[in-house]
Design an enzyme around this catalytic site. Structure first.
Site, mmCIF file in Angstrom:
data_model
loop_
_atom_site.group_PDB
_atom_site.id
_atom_site.type_symbol
_atom_site.label_atom_id
_atom_site.label_comp_id
_atom_site.label_asym_id
_atom_site.label_seq_id
_atom_site.Cartn_x
_atom_site.Cartn_y
_atom_site.Cartn_z
ATOM 1 N N SER A 210 17.765 32.492 7.557
ATOM 2 C CA SER A 210 18.857 33.158 6.842
ATOM 3 C C SER A 210 20.143 33.069 7.667
ATOM 4 C CB SER A 210 18.470 34.606 6.521
ATOM 5 O OG SER A 210 19.413 35.214 5.678
ATOM 6 N N HIS B 271 19.616 36.703 -1.015
ATOM 7 C CA HIS B 271 18.849 35.528 -1.449
ATOM 8 C C HIS B 271 18.301 35.700 -2.875
ATOM 9 C CE1 HIS B 271 19.287 33.866 2.523
ATOM 10 N NE2 HIS B 271 18.845 35.004 3.042
#
Length: 261
Positions: free
Chosen positions: A74, A182
């Site tokens: 991430s 996300h």
């Protein structure tokens, strides 16, 4: 956070100073002194995590030897691109600060959440998410076999947690986050981040960076920019990324993150 590095290593101290200058405020003070709620706010936590990981890299890079790949989970993908020379440190700090600001604002505008589902395989979690009826609920992080994080609207994620446990999950744990990262709820963040990144130069990485989105190596700056934008709304394919590096012959991995996760 990071104070021990800054005190032990002049290069790390210089890095904290560079981050403060790039951002126009003393991030190092927040990192070293807190308070916790200020540091853990995503608009500060994201640049703090990047600064910390790059400081650790500075500590060890003279002893690294040849590197086959870089990768980051991430936010950590920005650190990986600093390690690979795709982004300058100052540009990356500004980018992740902007990313954090946008994600925080998005979470305020449309509240969302995330939850870790333990003890179910990827396909089973995908089936659970597809069955949720109360809003957006999608797989967000394929962290490891048996650990998948879901993301979306608060009510939908709670429904997903309940469905997962009914389907045999060992545990479903709500995460302390400020938004549905996300997931499609971040589409406005992706657009605004893309506009910001368009103003930053991206070099071709000196070593391939394995993308969260594709779990494949990235070798061009243009592709890196595109995938860092797509990453905001796409699941983090971490298990597949690690498998790809292993399949390519990697046997030694060095993790430069903070904490003990």
């Amino acid at each position: 956070m990071g104070k021990d590095l800054a005190e032990a290593l002049p290069a790390a101290r210089a890095l904290f100073d560079e981050a403060d200058e790039a951002l126009g405020f003393s991030l190092s003070r927040v990192m070293f002194e807190g308070p916790d709620d200020e540091l853990t706010a995503t608009l500060n936590a994201q640049p703090a995590l990047l600064v910390h990981s790059v400081a650790v890299l500075r500590l060890i890079e003279d002893r690294l030897g040849p590197v086959a790949f870089a990768a980051g989970h991430s936010l950590g993908e920005f650190s990986a691109h600093v390690a690979a020379g795709t982004l300058t440190f100052a540009d990356a700090v500004r980018a992740v600060r902007r990313r954090g600001e946008l994600m925080f604002a998005s979470g305020e505008e449309r509240p969302g959440t995330m939850a870790a589902i333990l003890g179910m395989d990827d396909a089973a979690v995908e089936e659970v998410c597809a069955a949720v009826e109360s809003g957006v609920c999608v797989p967000a992080n394929f962290n490891s076999p048996g650990q998948v994080v879901i993301s979306g609207d608060v009510e939908a994620v709670e429904e997903g947690m309940a469905r997962a446990q009914e389907a045999g999950a060992k545990k479903a744990v709500r995460l302390q986050v400020s938004g549905a990262f996300h997931s499609p709820l971040m589409e406005n963040v992706a657009r605004a981040l893309g506009e910001f990144l368009d103003g930053i130069p991206f070099a071709d990485p000196t070593v391939p960076v394995v993308s969260n989105v594709t779990a494949a190596p990235v070798t061009s700056g243009a592709e890196a920019r595109e995938l860092l934008v797509r990453q905001v709304t796409s699941p983090v394919r971490w298990s597949a990324s690690v498998r790809a590096m292993v399949d390519a012959g990697s046997s030694t991995f060095l993790e430069l993150g903070s904490g003990s996760v």
